[in-house]
Design a protein around this motif. Sequence first.
Motif, PDB file in Angstrom:
ATOM      1  N   THR A   1      12.210   5.121   2.143  1.00 31.59           N
ATOM      2  CA  THR A   1      12.240   3.656   2.131  1.00 31.59           C
ATOM      3  C   THR A   1      11.318   3.163   3.228  1.00 31.59           C
ATOM      4  OG1 THR A   1      14.540   3.689   1.380  1.00 31.59           O
ATOM      5  CG2 THR A   1      13.698   1.611   2.255  1.00 31.59           C
ATOM      6  N   VAL A   2      10.311   2.360   2.853  1.00 33.69           N
ATOM      7  CA  VAL A   2       9.277   1.959   3.803  1.00 33.69           C
ATOM      8  C   VAL A   2       9.017   0.469   3.695  1.00 33.69           C
ATOM      9  CG1 VAL A   2       6.838   2.197   4.413  1.00 33.69           C
ATOM     10  CG2 VAL A   2       8.161   4.229   3.768  1.00 33.69           C
ATOM     11  N   ASN A   3       8.889  -0.180   4.854  1.00 29.88           N
ATOM     12  CA  ASN A   3       8.364  -1.535   4.959  1.00 29.88           C
ATOM     13  C   ASN A   3       7.147  -1.441   5.867  1.00 29.88           C
ATOM     14  OD1 ASN A   3       7.862  -4.286   5.525  1.00 29.88           O
ATOM     15  ND2 ASN A   3       9.975  -4.790   5.045  1.00 29.88           N
ATOM     16  N   ALA A   4       5.957  -1.507   5.292  1.00 31.33           N
ATOM     17  CA  ALA A   4       4.746  -1.129   6.012  1.00 31.33           C
ATOM     18  C   ALA A   4       3.745  -2.269   6.082  1.00 31.33           C
ATOM     19  CB  ALA A   4       4.100   0.073   5.337  1.00 31.33           C
ATOM     20  N   TYR A   5       2.953  -2.234   7.160  1.00 28.52           N
ATOM     21  CA  TYR A   5       1.855  -3.190   7.331  1.00 28.52           C
ATOM     22  C   TYR A   5       0.673  -2.432   7.927  1.00 28.52           C
ATOM     23  CZ  TYR A   5      -0.695  -7.443   8.615  1.00 28.52           C
ATOM     24  OH  TYR A   5      -1.653  -8.428   8.734  1.00 28.52           O
ATOM     25  N   ASN A   6      -0.369  -2.291   7.131  1.00 32.89           N
ATOM     26  CA  ASN A   6      -1.594  -1.620   7.576  1.00 32.89           C
ATOM     27  C   ASN A   6      -1.307  -0.190   8.047  1.00 32.89           C
ATOM     28  OD1 ASN A   6      -4.301  -1.321   8.035  1.00 32.89           O
ATOM     29  ND2 ASN A   6      -4.449  -2.831   9.660  1.00 32.89           N
TER      30      ASN A   6
ATOM     31  N   GLN B   1       6.039  15.736  -0.969  1.00 33.37           N
ATOM     32  CA  GLN B   1       7.241  15.892  -1.783  1.00 33.37           C
ATOM     33  C   GLN B   1       8.285  14.858  -1.373  1.00 33.37           C
ATOM     34  OE1 GLN B   1       7.188  18.348  -4.176  1.00 33.37           O
ATOM     35  NE2 GLN B   1       5.153  18.955  -3.468  1.00 33.37           N
ATOM     36  N   THR B   2       8.723  14.033  -2.324  1.00 32.40           N
ATOM     37  CA  THR B   2       9.756  13.038  -2.038  1.00 32.40           C
ATOM     38  C   THR B   2      10.714  12.958  -3.217  1.00 32.40           C
ATOM     39  OG1 THR B   2       8.742  11.093  -3.065  1.00 32.40           O
ATOM     40  CG2 THR B   2       8.005  11.650  -0.843  1.00 32.40           C
ATOM     41  N   GLU B   3      11.871  12.388  -2.941  1.00 35.00           N
ATOM     42  CA  GLU B   3      12.743  11.954  -4.027  1.00 35.00           C
ATOM     43  C   GLU B   3      12.394  10.489  -4.316  1.00 35.00           C
ATOM     44  OE1 GLU B   3      16.814  12.973  -3.149  1.00 35.00           O
ATOM     45  OE2 GLU B   3      16.370  15.119  -3.013  1.00 35.00           O
ATOM     46  N   ASP B   4      13.355   9.629  -4.565  1.00 34.75           N
ATOM     47  CA  ASP B   4      13.041   8.238  -4.913  1.00 34.75           C
ATOM     48  C   ASP B   4      12.348   7.524  -3.751  1.00 34.75           C
ATOM     49  OD1 ASP B   4      14.209   8.764  -7.304  1.00 34.75           O
ATOM     50  OD2 ASP B   4      16.027   7.594  -6.948  1.00 34.75           O
ATOM     51  N   VAL B   5      11.412   6.626  -4.093  1.00 35.79           N
ATOM     52  CA  VAL B   5      10.594   5.927  -3.102  1.00 35.79           C
ATOM     53  C   VAL B   5      10.717   4.425  -3.300  1.00 35.79           C
ATOM     54  CG1 VAL B   5       8.258   5.530  -2.240  1.00 35.79           C
ATOM     55  CG2 VAL B   5       8.946   7.830  -2.992  1.00 35.79           C
ATOM     56  N   THR B   6      10.975   3.704  -2.201  1.00 35.02           N
ATOM     57  CA  THR B   6      10.876   2.242  -2.176  1.00 35.02           C
ATOM     58  C   THR B   6       9.803   1.891  -1.163  1.00 35.02           C
ATOM     59  OG1 THR B   6      13.220   1.972  -2.732  1.00 35.02           O
ATOM     60  CG2 THR B   6      12.081   0.067  -1.796  1.00 35.02           C
TER      61      THR B   6
ATOM     62  N   LEU C   1      -0.042   4.985   0.316  1.00 33.35           N
ATOM     63  CA  LEU C   1       0.951   6.044   0.170  1.00 33.35           C
ATOM     64  C   LEU C   1       0.374   7.114  -0.745  1.00 33.35           C
ATOM     65  CD1 LEU C   1       3.837   7.308   0.299  1.00 33.35           C
ATOM     66  CD2 LEU C   1       4.414   5.851  -1.660  1.00 33.35           C
ATOM     67  N   VAL C   2       0.459   8.373  -0.294  1.00 33.16           N
ATOM     68  CA  VAL C   2       0.005   9.506  -1.101  1.00 33.16           C
ATOM     69  C   VAL C   2       1.163  10.491  -1.227  1.00 33.16           C
ATOM     70  CG1 VAL C   2      -1.626  11.427  -1.287  1.00 33.16           C
ATOM     71  CG2 VAL C   2      -2.378   9.246  -0.315  1.00 33.16           C
ATOM     72  N   THR C   3       1.513  10.855  -2.475  1.00 30.75           N
ATOM     73  CA  THR C   3       2.512  11.892  -2.724  1.00 30.75           C
ATOM     74  C   THR C   3       2.011  12.805  -3.830  1.00 30.75           C
ATOM     75  OG1 THR C   3       3.787  10.813  -4.488  1.00 30.75           O
ATOM     76  CG2 THR C   3       4.310  10.177  -2.225  1.00 30.75           C
ATOM     77  N   GLU C   4       2.665  13.963  -3.954  1.00 33.92           N
ATOM     78  CA  GLU C   4       2.353  14.886  -5.049  1.00 33.92           C
ATOM     79  C   GLU C   4       3.467  14.887  -6.084  1.00 33.92           C
ATOM     80  OE1 GLU C   4       1.436  18.684  -3.397  1.00 33.92           O
ATOM     81  OE2 GLU C   4      -0.304  17.948  -2.268  1.00 33.92           O
ATOM     82  N   ASN C   5       4.679  15.105  -5.663  1.00 37.25           N
ATOM     83  CA  ASN C   5       5.830  15.096  -6.570  1.00 37.25           C
ATOM     84  C   ASN C   5       6.894  14.167  -6.013  1.00 37.25           C
ATOM     85  OD1 ASN C   5       5.038  17.276  -8.534  1.00 37.25           O
ATOM     86  ND2 ASN C   5       4.957  18.451  -6.632  1.00 37.25           N
ATOM     87  N   SER C   6       7.275  13.165  -6.802  1.00 35.06           N
ATOM     88  CA  SER C   6       8.213  12.160  -6.332  1.00 35.06           C
ATOM     89  C   SER C   6       9.233  11.847  -7.407  1.00 35.06           C
ATOM     90  CB  SER C   6       7.473  10.875  -5.946  1.00 35.06           C
ATOM     91  OG  SER C   6       6.576  11.111  -4.881  1.00 35.06           O
ATOM     92  N   GLY C   7      10.300  11.170  -6.977  1.00 36.00           N
ATOM     93  CA  GLY C   7      11.263  10.639  -7.923  1.00 36.00           C
ATOM     94  C   GLY C   7      10.803   9.287  -8.426  1.00 36.00           C
TER      95      GLY C   7
ATOM     96  N   GLY D   1       8.675   9.774 -11.261  1.00 38.91           N
ATOM     97  CA  GLY D   1       9.631   9.378 -12.286  1.00 38.91           C
ATOM     98  C   GLY D   1       9.284   8.001 -12.815  1.00 38.91           C
ATOM     99  N   ASN D   2      10.286   7.179 -13.034  1.00 39.21           N
ATOM    100  CA  ASN D   2      10.040   5.814 -13.489  1.00 39.21           C
ATOM    101  C   ASN D   2       9.466   4.980 -12.352  1.00 39.21           C
ATOM    102  OD1 ASN D   2      11.063   6.478 -16.012  1.00 39.21           O
ATOM    103  ND2 ASN D   2      13.148   5.893 -15.442  1.00 39.21           N
ATOM    104  N   VAL D   3       8.652   3.974 -12.710  1.00 35.50           N
ATOM    105  CA  VAL D   3       7.917   3.182 -11.724  1.00 35.50           C
ATOM    106  C   VAL D   3       8.191   1.701 -11.950  1.00 35.50           C
ATOM    107  CG1 VAL D   3       5.623   2.566 -10.875  1.00 35.50           C
ATOM    108  CG2 VAL D   3       6.112   4.930 -11.563  1.00 35.50           C
ATOM    109  N   GLU D   4       8.531   0.985 -10.871  1.00 34.56           N
ATOM    110  CA  GLU D   4       8.690  -0.464 -10.899  1.00 34.56           C
ATOM    111  C   GLU D   4       7.703  -1.074  -9.913  1.00 34.56           C
ATOM    112  OE1 GLU D   4      12.688  -1.914 -10.456  1.00 34.56           O
ATOM    113  OE2 GLU D   4      13.526  -0.059 -11.269  1.00 34.56           O
ATOM    114  N   ILE D   5       6.951  -2.084 -10.365  1.00 38.13           N
ATOM    115  CA  ILE D   5       5.870  -2.635  -9.547  1.00 38.13           C
ATOM    116  C   ILE D   5       5.930  -4.157  -9.519  1.00 38.13           C
ATOM    117  CG2 ILE D   5       3.360  -2.937  -9.398  1.00 38.13           C
ATOM    118  CD1 ILE D   5       3.070  -0.135 -10.590  1.00 38.13           C
ATOM    119  N   GLU D   6       5.757  -4.702  -8.326  1.00 42.85           N
ATOM    120  CA  GLU D   6       5.438  -6.118  -8.107  1.00 42.85           C
ATOM    121  C   GLU D   6       4.283  -6.126  -7.129  1.00 42.85           C
ATOM    122  OE1 GLU D   6       7.461 -10.322  -6.608  1.00 42.85           O
ATOM    123  OE2 GLU D   6       8.697  -8.543  -6.951  1.00 42.85           O
TER     124      GLU D   6
END
Length: 440
Positions: A235-240, A247-252, A260-266, A283-288
């Motif tokens: 879970t990330v709230n990032a600025y610059n 390797q990650t599980e679910d990502v917010t 953000l760079v990943t290879e295998n994620s949830g 996995g599934n992706v939600e975007i705004e």
Amino acid sequence: MKTMKISIFRTSAALLLSVIFVSACAGAKDIQRTFSWKFNVNRDANVAMVNYDCNLTIHTWDKAETEFRMTVDAETKSEEDTKTLENYLQGLTFSNSPSSVTFNNTFWESRNTIMNKTTMKLKNGKTVNLVSMKISSELWIPSTCRFDLNSKYSQITMDDLSGPLTLDLYNDNLIGGNLFSDAEISDKYSTMEFSNTKNIRANIYSSKLNAGNSGNINIVSKYSRVNIKSCKTLTVNAYNDKYNIPQTEDVTFTAKYSDLVTENSGNLKADMYEGTITMENAGNVEIESKYALYMLSNAGKCSVSSSYNDKLTSRKLTSLKVVQSKYSNFRIDIIDESVKDLDSYNDTFTISETGNAFTGLTLTGKYTKTTLTLPAALSYHFKSVVKYPDFNINESAMKHISKIVDGSDVKWDAIKGNGSEGIPVIEVNGYSMSLTINEK
């Protein structure tokens, strides 16, 4: 005669300066001494360390005690200053009990340097004058204690720690071992490196955080670089910022001007403004999003609630649903199931191949251009209600159910191939919509 007087004067002046220098040096004294404090504590006690401009080594052990050693290498202006400083350090005490100990190597109230002369006011009110001073520290703590470290301007090394860790750092360089319990980090301008970690909650600014395999990661960051070999939920709230976590599980990922760079994620939930997300497998992706770039090699269902001037490319998606979009570009090599855009404005869709489970494409909008490649043998139902359409379709291969042209308005309903139930539906509605269907 005059020459002799001048020579005598010069000799006398030189002798006087030599006497003054020798007297000054005779008054100065070095302190090279290690002071130590030891306390018995519970193995799960809270041990706190306040560290300032001091190289610090933190050891962990199985003993139910803490030990703090502080080495002082200083040169004072006089023997009196030396005695004052040594007596003060010998009598230094720290708050302690079996459940809690706090160490602090900032033993002065103030320290001012003017013209290479340092004046230090001790916490007992006395003042010493210094030529130079360096301090270094070593701390031994129970491996299962709760450890709090507050540090500035220091080099820090730390052994493996089994108990919870709290870090409040400023312009430090910390190299740690394994963290087997949760860590809470607040930092500015530091570099932190751990072998492996458990759960991390962090608020960092202009920092570098490196770690191996980790648990759940929750970070608020600005102007920072994060490299972690693997983690559970992210879970990330990032600025610059720049995040690299293979390797990650679910990502917010809520971010501005960040990557953000990943290879295998949830599953991925992204709220982006002018950044880049690169994922090999997700996995599934939600975007705004606005002004962002998404490069997804393989992902599940992709849902875009809002997109403005974005670019999304993918080698393979299960499906793509866009609720609202403007000036965006969607390029998918293979879509397994469906594409649906409910409110499109001046977008571009390119679908190069469809899977066996393909159910159709639905577009509603204005000024949108779409290129869709279908198998030549595929049967589908085509429907459209468009003002100023621009269609490039093999109309001769289609069976018209109805086609009504009223000026610039075209309402078209047709079948390509057999009209069996359940065939894919290609539907386009709106204003100045462009569609090209290629067959292969």
